[in-house]
Write an enzyme that holds these catalytic residues in place. Structure first.
Site, PDB file in Angstrom:
ATOM      1  N   CYS A 221     -13.575 -22.426  21.454  1.00  0.00           N
ATOM      2  CA  CYS A 221     -14.832 -22.425  20.695  1.00  0.00           C
ATOM      3  C   CYS A 221     -16.051 -22.360  21.609  1.00  0.00           C
ATOM      4  O   CYS A 221     -17.174 -22.209  21.133  1.00  0.00           O
ATOM      5  CB  CYS A 221     -14.910 -23.661  19.800  1.00  0.00           C
ATOM      6  SG  CYS A 221     -15.133 -25.211  20.701  1.00  0.00           S
TER       7      CYS A 221
ATOM      8  N   GLY B 259      -9.768 -18.990  10.631  1.00  0.00           N
ATOM      9  CA  GLY B 259     -11.202 -18.746  10.626  1.00  0.00           C
ATOM     10  C   GLY B 259     -11.924 -19.543   9.557  1.00  0.00           C
ATOM     11  O   GLY B 259     -11.331 -20.295   8.800  1.00  0.00           O
TER      12      GLY B 259
ATOM     13  N   THR C 151      -0.216 -14.185  14.919  1.00  0.00           N
ATOM     14  CA  THR C 151       0.865 -13.300  15.339  1.00  0.00           C
ATOM     15  C   THR C 151       1.455 -12.507  14.183  1.00  0.00           C
ATOM     16  O   THR C 151       1.628 -11.295  14.274  1.00  0.00           O
ATOM     17  CB  THR C 151       1.993 -14.114  16.010  1.00  0.00           C
ATOM     18  OG1 THR C 151       1.439 -14.899  17.065  1.00  0.00           O
ATOM     19  CG2 THR C 151       3.071 -13.187  16.560  1.00  0.00           C
TER      20      THR C 151
ATOM     21  N   CYS D  99     -12.528 -25.065  25.773  1.00  0.00           N
ATOM     22  CA  CYS D  99     -11.916 -24.765  24.473  1.00  0.00           C
ATOM     23  C   CYS D  99     -12.293 -23.346  24.062  1.00  0.00           C
ATOM     24  O   CYS D  99     -13.320 -22.805  24.507  1.00  0.00           O
ATOM     25  CB  CYS D  99     -12.397 -25.768  23.424  1.00  0.00           C
ATOM     26  SG  CYS D  99     -11.665 -25.516  21.779  1.00  0.00           S
TER      27      CYS D  99
ATOM     28  N   GLY E 222      -3.215 -23.091  17.392  1.00  0.00           N
ATOM     29  CA  GLY E 222      -4.463 -23.840  17.484  1.00  0.00           C
ATOM     30  C   GLY E 222      -4.283 -25.182  16.799  1.00  0.00           C
ATOM     31  O   GLY E 222      -3.168 -25.558  16.432  1.00  0.00           O
TER      32      GLY E 222
ATOM     33  N   HIS F 148     -36.749  21.122 -39.092  1.00  0.00           N
ATOM     34  CA  HIS F 148     -35.567  21.577 -38.373  1.00  0.00           C
ATOM     35  C   HIS F 148     -35.789  22.966 -37.802  1.00  0.00           C
ATOM     36  O   HIS F 148     -36.379  23.828 -38.455  1.00  0.00           O
ATOM     37  CB  HIS F 148     -34.347  21.605 -39.298  1.00  0.00           C
ATOM     38  CG  HIS F 148     -33.119  22.139 -38.635  1.00  0.00           C
ATOM     39  ND1 HIS F 148     -32.431  21.436 -37.682  1.00  0.00           N
ATOM     40  CD2 HIS F 148     -32.463  23.317 -38.785  1.00  0.00           C
ATOM     41  CE1 HIS F 148     -31.393  22.144 -37.277  1.00  0.00           C
ATOM     42  NE2 HIS F 148     -31.397  23.301 -37.932  1.00  0.00           N
TER      43      HIS F 148
ATOM     44  N   THR G 282     -11.097 -16.662  14.035  1.00  0.00           N
ATOM     45  CA  THR G 282     -10.704 -17.235  15.315  1.00  0.00           C
ATOM     46  C   THR G 282     -10.442 -16.084  16.276  1.00  0.00           C
ATOM     47  O   THR G 282     -10.279 -14.935  15.877  1.00  0.00           O
ATOM     48  CB  THR G 282      -9.416 -18.059  15.170  1.00  0.00           C
ATOM     49  OG1 THR G 282      -8.349 -17.182  14.796  1.00  0.00           O
ATOM     50  CG2 THR G 282      -9.577 -19.134  14.107  1.00  0.00           C
TER      51      THR G 282
ATOM     52  N   ASN H 175      -9.071 -21.224   4.208  1.00  0.00           N
ATOM     53  CA  ASN H 175      -8.672 -21.459   5.593  1.00  0.00           C
ATOM     54  C   ASN H 175      -7.260 -22.043   5.658  1.00  0.00           C
ATOM     55  O   ASN H 175      -6.835 -22.781   4.764  1.00  0.00           O
ATOM     56  CB  ASN H 175      -9.701 -22.411   6.208  1.00  0.00           C
ATOM     57  CG  ASN H 175      -9.261 -23.007   7.501  1.00  0.00           C
ATOM     58  OD1 ASN H 175      -8.618 -24.055   7.500  1.00  0.00           O
ATOM     59  ND2 ASN H 175      -9.578 -22.362   8.595  1.00  0.00           N
ATOM     60  N   ASP H 176      -6.503 -21.714   6.720  1.00  0.00           N
ATOM     61  CA  ASP H 176      -5.111 -22.152   6.805  1.00  0.00           C
ATOM     62  C   ASP H 176      -4.957 -23.668   6.860  1.00  0.00           C
ATOM     63  O   ASP H 176      -3.988 -24.225   6.330  1.00  0.00           O
ATOM     64  CB  ASP H 176      -4.397 -21.491   7.990  1.00  0.00           C
ATOM     65  CG  ASP H 176      -5.161 -21.638   9.297  1.00  0.00           C
ATOM     66  OD1 ASP H 176      -6.184 -22.353   9.333  1.00  0.00           O
ATOM     67  OD2 ASP H 176      -4.747 -21.016  10.299  1.00  0.00           O
TER      68      ASP H 176
END
Length: 612
Positions: free
Chosen positions: A471, A366, A307, A469, A435, A171, A379, A406-407
């Site tokens: 897309c 999306g 929206t 479209c 859409g 120590h 989207t 996704n919705d």
């Protein structure tokens, strides 16, 4: 050392069993556990301060915890790489308050579910003395050297102790030790002192083995992990000896003790002793607590449309208890900020309404990876919404599990739980709105596809030379039958003064919409009616393709345009579909908010599911 510092010593305990093996450590802990209860009963301390990660400290912490004594642990959260880690973390779980030395240690404690309000980032107390050490008279203590008993034995065996430049001691007094390491050419060993305290002086260190390999170190530490088969220690000495590194303050800035004293004084000894853990979001068990029984188990549902942004509290029965609607911001930063704000407000409102929120479900446009909670591609209706992690910020803010999809898929989930798809093994949902989207339920489960692109039903091609479209393709169902497509055709008629008929009027500033086309068709506008029938026919052909591909038992049309298309779609099926699928029923959804209900169903179905 304790006696020299003039501490009042109430009791002396002899608990260390002689020996250097693991069994001796276990016996020492056991002996301490036998003797400590009597001492603690007499002392009745308000707070027990436990330091570090030695096995004897574990005995003290265990005794105090079992005797309902508050524990403050100093230097928790650190990682070294040996049994010390297990002892240190065990003391952490027993302690009520924590004083840590580094930012990483603080984060480790939080990750271990410790209450952030009971953690103090103070720095290492020894640094208070290290950084203020100014004694230059160090030559008188250069004779001393620090080593373990085993190291002393090895040195004696090799005859090193007889060398004039070496000395083996058990120590070194701390004040002398400070000067020793501050002016040493190098320090070699496996003590935590080498990677912690010595950094305060920038003294070179060679850390041997793996005992301290997990600790944070300054640039003064060089690790030699393996056996010295290639003279690694000697090479390390050549690299390190005599260098002077910048002083490191990883472990403290010299003000730890005042911080700890202030922290100790702030502890309310009247607050409940029972320790609380801050667990991350996990599936909750449904308790038999009466408050839980009286609560309405609910989900927080979020619908991100082109929206509007809507947040609702939805009950287990599909009742929308409370709903808030705001305009969907155009930028990512504003949108995330508003989502979090609306969710926090809804969660607070849920408490007032006695609703127990089980989790958060999010419906968004999306392509979505529901496993990770990430919006992969958006989207065009929702800007700055690609490669967005929705799960993490919401879960971190609300401390609740979060599901994202996704919705179109959410609409299918809503029908499965609350609508006309309830109990059916196979059905398809088509959303007709701004859409065209959809969701497929097969064998009672939602189909996502290998790249989460299944059920993009709005982009089934029904004409090779059809209109453009969104897309980038031509002739998709969405290019004919979506709200955007009807608005496009309505504008063409309006520009040619062919839209308005008797009984219709529009203000100058009013925007032409799909609604005006539908109204004109109802009032006898033949061109508007023809456009609407073409749109319905395109949708019908898409449904025929779905019937021939999936052969579901039901097709559900959802959204604001569904009721205007249903009869045309049925006509197309009778004319175009194979006889074997002509009996498949096509119905209009009777759900008012399928996106919100679907988002809620992700939460309610999972959190209340029983594992058989």
């Amino acid at each position: 050392m304790i006696e020299q510092d003039d501490f009042d010593i109430n009791t002396r305990l002899h608990t260390i069993v002689r020996g250097e093996d693991e069994a001796a450590m276990v016996e020492s802990v056991g002996l301490a556990l036998v003797k400590l209860p009597d001492v603690l009963n007499r002392l009745k301390p308000d707070i027990m301060i436990v330091h570090g990660d030695r096995f004897d400290a574990l005995a003290v912490a265990t005794s105090a915890a079992l005797m309902n004594i508050r524990i403050l642990h100093i230097e928790g959260g650190e990682v070294s790489g040996t049994i010390d880690d297990s002892i240190r973390h065990a003391i952490t779980k027993l302690a009520h308050y924590h004083v840590c030395c580094t930012r990483n240690a603080e984060q480790h404690l939080i990750s271990m579910c410790e209450d952030h309000d009971r953690i103090l980032l103070a720095g290492c107390p020894s640094y208070d003395k290290l950084l203020s050490a100014k004694n230059k008279d160090y030559m008188s203590i250069i004779r001393m050297w620090l080593g373990s008993k085993e190291m002393v034995r090895v040195m004696r065996k090799k005859g090193v102790e007889h060398h004039p430049n070496f000395r083996a001691v058990k120590h070194v007094p701390f004040d002398q030790f400070i000067q020793l390491v501050a002016h040493a050419g190098c320090m070699i060993g496996n003590s935590s002192c080498g990677v912690r305290e010595v950094g305060a002086f920038g003294t070179p260190v060679i850390n041997l083995g793996t005992r301290q390999i997990g600790r944070e170190t300054g640039e003064n530490v060089l690790h030699v992990r393996d056996a010295d088969t290639q003279d690694k220690i000697l090479q390390a000495l050549h690299l390190q000896f005599g260098k002077q590194y910048p002083c490191s303050k990883i472990y403290g800035d010299g003000n730890a003790v005042p911080r700890i004293l202030k922290f100790l004084k702030s502890i309310d000894l009247q607050e409940p002793l029972q320790k609380k853990f801050c667990f991350p979001p996990v599936k909750e068990n449904i308790s038999k607590d009466i408050d839980h029984i009286l609560e309405t188990q609910s989900a927080l549902a979020v619908d991100l449309g082109g929206t509007n942004l809507r947040v609702a509290i939805v009950s287990m029965k599909g009742e929308v208890v409370k709903k808030n609607t705001q305009s969907n911001p155009k930028t990512y930063e504003e949108r995330i900020k508003l989502i979090l704000q609306m969710c926090v407000e809804a969660a607070a409102e849920a408490v007032k309404l006695n609703c127990r929120i089980l989790g958060v479900g999010i419906s968004t446009g999306g392509r979505v990876n529901p496993r990770e909670g990430i919006v992969l591609h958006s989207t065009k209706l929702i800007q700055e919404w690609s490669s967005v992690d929705l799960r993490t910020p919401i879960s971190d803010t609300l401390h609740l599990p979060v599901w994202v999809d996704n919705d179109g898929n959410c609409a299918a989930l809503a029908e499965r739980k609350f609508g006309q798809g309830k109990g059916l093994e196979n059905f398809v949902t088509l959303i007709t709105g701004t859409g065209i989207g959809g969701g497929i339920i097969h064998q009672h489960e939602l189909i996502h596809g290998s790249s989460f692109c299944a059920a993009e039903l709005g982009h089934l091609v029904v004409s090779l030379d059809g209109p453009d479209c969104s897309c980038g393709n031509h002739g998709c169902i969405e290019a004919y039958a979506s709200g955007m497509a009807l608005q496009r055709e309505a504008k063409k008629l309006h520009d040619e003064d062919l839209l308005l008929v008797e009984g219709m009027s529009m203000k100058k500033e009013e925007t032409v919409s799909a609604h005006h086309l539908i109204q004109a068709a109802k009032l006898g506008n033949a061109k508007a009616a023809s456009i609407l029938r073409t749109a319905g026919t395109a949708l019908g052909l898409g449904v025929v393709n779905i019937l021939h591909t999936m052969n579901p038992s039901l097709v559900i049309l959802s959204g604001v345009l569904a009721s205007h298309y249903i009869n045309i779609v049925k006509d197309v099926i009778r004319q175009q579909a194979l006889f074997s699928v002509q009996t498949v029923d096509v119905v209009v959804s009777d759900l008012v908010d399928p996106a919100l209900l679907g988002a809620a169903s992700m939460v309610l179905d999972y959190t209340t599911r029983r594992v058989q």
